[in-house]
Design an enzyme around this catalytic site. Sequence first.
Site, PDB file in Angstrom:
ATOM      1  CB  THR A  50      19.363  44.289   2.220  1.00  9.98           C
ATOM      2  OG1 THR A  50      20.717  44.329   2.663  1.00  9.98           O
ATOM      3  CG2 THR A  50      18.681  45.599   2.501  1.00  9.98           C
ATOM      4  CD  GLU A  61      31.589  39.275   3.253  1.00 13.56           C
ATOM      5  OE1 GLU A  61      30.549  38.607   3.330  1.00 13.56           O
ATOM      6  OE2 GLU A  61      31.767  40.125   2.361  1.00 13.56           O
ATOM      7  CG  ASP A  62      26.223  37.930   4.888  1.00  9.66           C
ATOM      8  OD1 ASP A  62      26.987  38.639   4.191  1.00  9.66           O
ATOM      9  OD2 ASP A  62      25.090  37.601   4.511  1.00  9.66           O
ATOM     10  CE  LYS A 120      22.554  34.596   2.738  1.00  6.82           C
ATOM     11  NZ  LYS A 120      22.532  34.083   4.123  1.00  6.82           N
ATOM     12  CE  LYS A 174      32.255  41.663  -0.611  1.00 10.88           C
ATOM     13  NZ  LYS A 174      31.176  41.881   0.385  1.00 10.88           N
ATOM     14  CG  ASP A 231      28.949  41.928   3.363  1.00 14.30           C
ATOM     15  OD1 ASP A 231      28.994  42.319   2.187  1.00 14.30           O
ATOM     16  OD2 ASP A 231      28.052  41.188   3.795  1.00 14.30           O
ATOM     17  CG  LEU A 232      24.963  47.193   3.365  1.00 10.47           C
ATOM     18  CD1 LEU A 232      25.056  48.116   4.582  1.00 10.47           C
ATOM     19  CD2 LEU A 232      24.576  48.017   2.141  1.00 10.47           C
ATOM     20  CG  ASP A 233      23.179  43.570   0.937  1.00 11.56           C
ATOM     21  OD1 ASP A 233      22.398  44.411   1.385  1.00 11.56           O
ATOM     22  OD2 ASP A 233      23.628  43.608  -0.217  1.00 11.56           O
ATOM     23  CB  SER A 237      28.857  46.472   0.111  1.00 12.65           C
ATOM     24  OG  SER A 237      27.705  45.957  -0.519  1.00 12.65           O
ATOM     25  CB  ALA A 238      29.190  42.518  -3.834  1.00 10.23           C
TER      26      ALA A 238
HETATM   27  P1  B16 Z   1      23.340  44.848  -6.144  1.00  9.09           P
HETATM   28  P2  B16 Z   1      27.133  42.552   0.107  1.00  9.09           P
HETATM   29  C1  B16 Z   1      25.871  41.851  -2.127  1.00  9.09           C
HETATM   30  O1  B16 Z   1      26.036  42.756  -1.064  1.00  9.09           O
HETATM   31  C2  B16 Z   1      24.723  40.895  -1.847  1.00  9.09           C
HETATM   32  O2  B16 Z   1      25.075  40.013  -0.779  1.00  9.09           O
HETATM   33  C3  B16 Z   1      24.414  40.077  -3.068  1.00  9.09           C
HETATM   34  O3  B16 Z   1      23.319  39.223  -2.824  1.00  9.09           O
HETATM   35  C4  B16 Z   1      24.115  41.000  -4.244  1.00  9.09           C
HETATM   36  O4  B16 Z   1      23.883  40.254  -5.426  1.00  9.09           O
HETATM   37  C5  B16 Z   1      25.309  41.929  -4.450  1.00  9.09           C
HETATM   38  O5  B16 Z   1      25.552  42.657  -3.263  1.00  9.09           O
HETATM   39  C6  B16 Z   1      25.071  42.912  -5.564  1.00  9.09           C
HETATM   40  O6  B16 Z   1      24.036  43.783  -5.176  1.00  9.09           O
HETATM   41  O7  B16 Z   1      22.492  44.097  -7.094  1.00  9.09           O
HETATM   42  O8  B16 Z   1      22.553  45.704  -5.157  1.00  9.09           O
HETATM   43  O9  B16 Z   1      24.447  45.617  -6.813  1.00  9.09           O
HETATM   44  O10 B16 Z   1      26.700  41.331   0.875  1.00  9.09           O
HETATM   45  O11 B16 Z   1      28.483  42.400  -0.568  1.00  9.09           O
HETATM   46  O12 B16 Z   1      26.995  43.823   0.911  1.00  9.09           O
HETATM   47 MG    MG Z   2      26.752  40.069   2.707  1.00 12.30          MG
END
Ligand code: B16
Ligand code: MG
Length: 217
Positions: free
Chosen positions: A16, A168-169, A44, A144, A8-10, A113-114
Amino acid sequence: MIRGFLFDLDGVIVDTAVFHFQAWRRCAQKLGGDFTEAQNEELKGVSRADSLKKVVEWTKASVNTEEFEALLVEKNEWYLELVQEVSEADGLPGAVTFLEQAHAQGIKIALGSASKNAPMILNKMGLTHLFDAIIDGNNVINGKPHPEVFLKGAAAIGLDPEECLVFEDSIAGVQAAKTGGMSCVGIGTPETLEGADLHFTALGDTTPTELVACFNM
Ligand code: B16
Ligand code: MG
C-alpha cells in the site's frame, strides 16, 4: 531471546506504500508542486499529519489550518479509493506465508503501524486472525520515529522490547525500533534503512525459523 514479532504494515506485509505515494503526489500537485521518489522515503511510516507538513514544506505552498485539515481528509479519500480492491493477492512476496508460519510456531505477533487504516487493510487481506494485538495510528500519540507504537505492541503481547523483532520498510520505523530497544529487520536496502540489524528485499527471502535462530544465537 526473540519471542515476538512486531510488523509494520505498509511496505512490509502489503504494497500500500505505493498508494500513499500516489495520494500524496496528488496532494502536492494540488498545492502547485511535486516531490520525488527519494523524498517519498521520508514520508514512509510517518503519520498523516506529519506527512502533510512535509508535503506543504516541499511545495512551498501557504496553507491555513482549515485548508490543512481539509487536505488531510482529501488525501485519505484518495488513498481509500486506491485501496478499495486490496485483497490477500496484494501481499508482498512471501509475507502471508511468513505470517502463517510464525503464527503456527507460536511466536507472538503484533502490528505496529502508523496507519489509521491498518485494521481495515488487514481485514481486506483476511489476516486479522494471525495477530495477537493490533497497534495502529489510532492508538498512539507519538508517531514513528518515536518508539511508542512498538513499545505498545510489545506490551500488548506481554513481552519486553528486547524479546521482540521488528519488521520495517521505513527509516522512521527502523529508528523507532532501535530507540525502543528492539532488534530490527529492514525490508529494503542497507542504504535506505541504515541501522537495521539485517536486511531483506521481502519477507519471502527468509523464514521465522531462520531469523529466530539468527537472533537467539
Ligand atoms: P494513514 P506503516 C504508514 O503505515 C505509512 O507508511 C505512511 O505512508 C502513512 O502516512 C501512515 O501510515 C499513516 O497512514 O493516513 O492511513 O493513517 O508503514 O506504519 O504501516
Ligand atoms: Mg511501512
